[in-house]
Design an enzyme around this catalytic site. Structure first.
Site, PDB file in Angstrom:
ATOM      1  N   CYS A   2       0.858  -1.183   0.000  1.00 36.34           N
ATOM      2  CA  CYS A   2       0.000   0.000   0.000  1.00 36.34           C
ATOM      3  C   CYS A   2       0.889   1.226   0.000  1.00 36.34           C
ATOM      4  O   CYS A   2       2.096   1.134   0.174  1.00 36.34           O
ATOM      5  CB  CYS A   2      -0.881   0.035   1.257  1.00 36.34           C
ATOM      6  SG  CYS A   2      -2.031  -1.345   1.380  1.00 36.34           S
ATOM      7  N   GLY A  28      -0.829   0.825  -4.947  1.00 32.58           N
ATOM      8  CA  GLY A  28      -2.133   0.236  -4.655  1.00 32.58           C
ATOM      9  C   GLY A  28      -3.206   0.887  -5.495  1.00 32.58           C
ATOM     10  O   GLY A  28      -3.376   2.102  -5.442  1.00 32.58           O
ATOM     11  N   ASN A 100       0.660   0.558   6.124  1.00 30.83           N
ATOM     12  CA  ASN A 100       1.265  -0.206   5.029  1.00 30.83           C
ATOM     13  C   ASN A 100       2.036  -1.370   5.643  1.00 30.83           C
ATOM     14  O   ASN A 100       2.927  -1.140   6.468  1.00 30.83           O
ATOM     15  CB  ASN A 100       2.210   0.689   4.215  1.00 30.83           C
ATOM     16  CG  ASN A 100       2.979  -0.068   3.140  1.00 30.83           C
ATOM     17  OD1 ASN A 100       4.061   0.344   2.745  1.00 30.83           O
ATOM     18  ND2 ASN A 100       2.440  -1.167   2.664  1.00 30.83           N
ATOM     19  N   GLY A 101       1.678  -2.585   5.246  1.00 29.65           N
ATOM     20  CA  GLY A 101       2.371  -3.756   5.773  1.00 29.65           C
ATOM     21  C   GLY A 101       1.403  -4.889   6.007  1.00 29.65           C
ATOM     22  O   GLY A 101       0.310  -4.921   5.416  1.00 29.65           O
ATOM     23  N   TYR A 258      10.808  -4.316  -7.639  1.00 30.89           N
ATOM     24  CA  TYR A 258       9.558  -4.150  -8.371  1.00 30.89           C
ATOM     25  C   TYR A 258       8.678  -2.994  -7.921  1.00 30.89           C
ATOM     26  O   TYR A 258       8.173  -2.237  -8.744  1.00 30.89           O
ATOM     27  CB  TYR A 258       8.746  -5.456  -8.277  1.00 30.89           C
ATOM     28  CG  TYR A 258       7.395  -5.378  -8.939  1.00 30.89           C
ATOM     29  CD1 TYR A 258       7.272  -5.457 -10.328  1.00 30.89           C
ATOM     30  CD2 TYR A 258       6.233  -5.210  -8.188  1.00 30.89           C
ATOM     31  CE1 TYR A 258       6.024  -5.371 -10.945  1.00 30.89           C
ATOM     32  CE2 TYR A 258       4.991  -5.129  -8.795  1.00 30.89           C
ATOM     33  CZ  TYR A 258       4.890  -5.214 -10.169  1.00 30.89           C
ATOM     34  OH  TYR A 258       3.668  -5.124 -10.775  1.00 30.89           O
TER      35      TYR A 258
END
Ligand code: SF4
Length: 479
Positions: A2, A28, A100-101, A258
């Site tokens: 995210c 996201g 985020n995670g 990526y």
């Protein structure tokens, strides 16, 4: 994966948070949300891309100089509107968080929140559990009066989170009447950078997953939120910070492979430069292993691999060619849900350029091979357009293990290298040569240069060594 941001400003933050979700869109694409506050909370969130969710009209309703934002790519929880972040609770104070995670001891924490604390969870999102753990910890020890007292109170609450919450979590939060709060898990698995801006002699602050919006908003990068660090900016713009826990620093290596945008600098390492070095190291390995196999052109599987392919082509002295045209209006396939969606979308998204491919020995560089379907389709397309031979190199070593820290690599069965050897993958992809980056060469590419403090990047999806794996950090809390 995210994207999160949090801004404390001396002017309205809604438009700047909108710009943040636009600049973090690659992290996201499932949903986006913004929450701000003046004397009360204002929120708008929805499913879809940020420019579909927000309009000039709904942004005008997001009042206040403090706010947080979220771009959603679900790894835990469902796909409903209720799961969209930021998530919030009204007790105590009024708290909203963007996370985020991924939390690895979710079940245990749900038990604590629902059975012991008798709080109601409305979703299966781990972020909602994290919100309630924070709320519960802040509900202890009375009501602090000064910012200094509140920061002490926050230190206790977040220390407690560091002890009991396992996994990856970078968090931005707003607390009504108190200000902006930011913290990052003790291993620093997911990124969180910080920036500052002069605003007529006063300081504005931004914290976000990547620094991709800093330039356009006029912020100067000021490094990272450190692993295990808590930062609090009070209502008057006074900043407090403390590193509560010091563990080994294990940021996710896949961010460099990526996820992150190439212009981002994460953990003091430039993503673009690290990708150039990945291409360079891969080229050295190619020249060593296949000195007599000389392609006519090197083409990237666009567009994350463009940078590595450029360096690879340069090092082996072969022409770089954009032999696959990517339609920029189609979403990233890795983020889409379901195998059929992914299969359908590859041809929809990539078009081979026949003049670059026909009768040539083509070497394709990809950033990684995860499930293998995309790579196989690309090889077939290149063969359909008349390639004489096809070689395939991956800037990332074989992805063999699932990720439990916020990336959608759910089971080894779904990962091609999770259940096939390199020779079998070569056959499956129908390529003449297949070469993967070695793990040490990838690590070298990420950590070679820069004043960074990375101890060992997380590479659990490559080497199976899970950096958290349920470990507690009780003994490591610092004074
Ligand atoms: Fe990143 Fe892989 Fe670690 Fe997940 S397991 S955090 S994708 S390096």
């Amino acid at each position: 994966m995210c994207g999160i941001a949090g801004i404390y400003s001396h002017k309205s933050v809604a438009n700047e948070l909108y710009e943040s979700v636009i600049h973090l869109q690659h992290r996201g694409q499932d949903a986006a949300g913004i929450m701000t506050y003046d004397d009360r909370m204002h929120k708008h969130k929805g499913l879809g891309l940020a420019n579909e969710v927000f309009t000039e009209d709904n942004l005008q309703l997001l009042l206040g100089n403090i706010g947080i934002s979220h771009n959603r790519y679900p790894t835990h929880g469902g796909f409903s509107h209720g799961e969209i972040q930021p998530v919030w609770t009204s007790v105590p104070y009024g708290i909203a968080i963007a996370h985020n995670g991924q939390i690895t001891n979710y079940d245990e924490l749900v038990e604590e929140v629902t059975k012991k604390e008798k709080r109601y969870l409305n979703t299966t999102s781990d972020s909602e559990v994290l919100l309630h753990i924070l709320a519960k910890e802040l509900d202890k020890n009375g009501i602090p009066n000064t910012s200094e007292e509140f920061f002490d109170h926050l230190c206790d609450a977040v220390s407690s989170i560091f002890k009991k919450v396992n996994g990856a979590y970078s968090v931005t939060a707003l607390i009504i009447g108190k200000g902006l709060v930011v913290f990052r898990d003790p291993r620093g698995i997911r990124p969180l950078v910080r920036g500052e801006r002069d605003n007529n002699g006063k300081k504005d602050y931004i914290f976000s997953s990547e620094n991709t919006m800093f330039y356009s908003l006029g912020y100067t990068p000021k490094g990272n939120v450190l692993p295990g660090e808590l930062i609090y900016v009070d209502n008057d713009g006074k900043l407090f910070s403390k590193r509560l826990v010091k563990e080994e620093f294990n940021p996710c290596i896949f961010e460099y492979v990526y996820f992150a945008r190439p212009d981002a600098v994460l953990n003091d390492v430039g993503v673009y430069r690290s990708r150039l070095r990945m291409g360079q190291n891969l080229a050295y390995a190619w020249l060593k292993k296949y000195p007599d196999v000389i392609p006519d052109i090197v083409i990237p599987a666009p567009s994350t691999a463009n940078t590595s392919a450029l360096a690879f082509a340069h090092e082996i002295g072969v022409r770089y060619s954009e032999g696959l045209y990517k339609n920029p209006f189609v979403g990233r396939t890795f983020i889409m849900q379901g195998q059929n969606e992914r299969k359908k979308s590859i041809k929809h998204k990539l078009v081979p350029q026949e003049t670059e491919i026909r009768d040539k020995k083509v070497l394709i560089v990809d950033d990684s091979i995860v499930r293998g379907n995309t790579s196989r389709e690309i090889v077939r397309m290149v063969r359909d357009f008349g390639a004489k031979e096809v070689y395939f190199v991956s800037a990332c070593p074989p992805v063999k293990h699932p990720c439990y820290y916020g990336v959608d690599m759910p089971t080894s069965e779904e990962l091609i290298a999770g259940n096939k050897k390199v020779d079998d993958i070569k056959k499956y992809l129908e390529v003449d040569v297949l070469l993967y980056q070695e793990i040490e060469d990838l690590v070298e590419a990420v950590t070679r240069i820069g004043d960074h403090h990375i101890d060992n990047p997380c590479m659990a999806c490559l080497d199976g060594h899970y950096v958290v794996n349920g470990r507690q950090v009780h003994d490591l809390v610092m004074d």
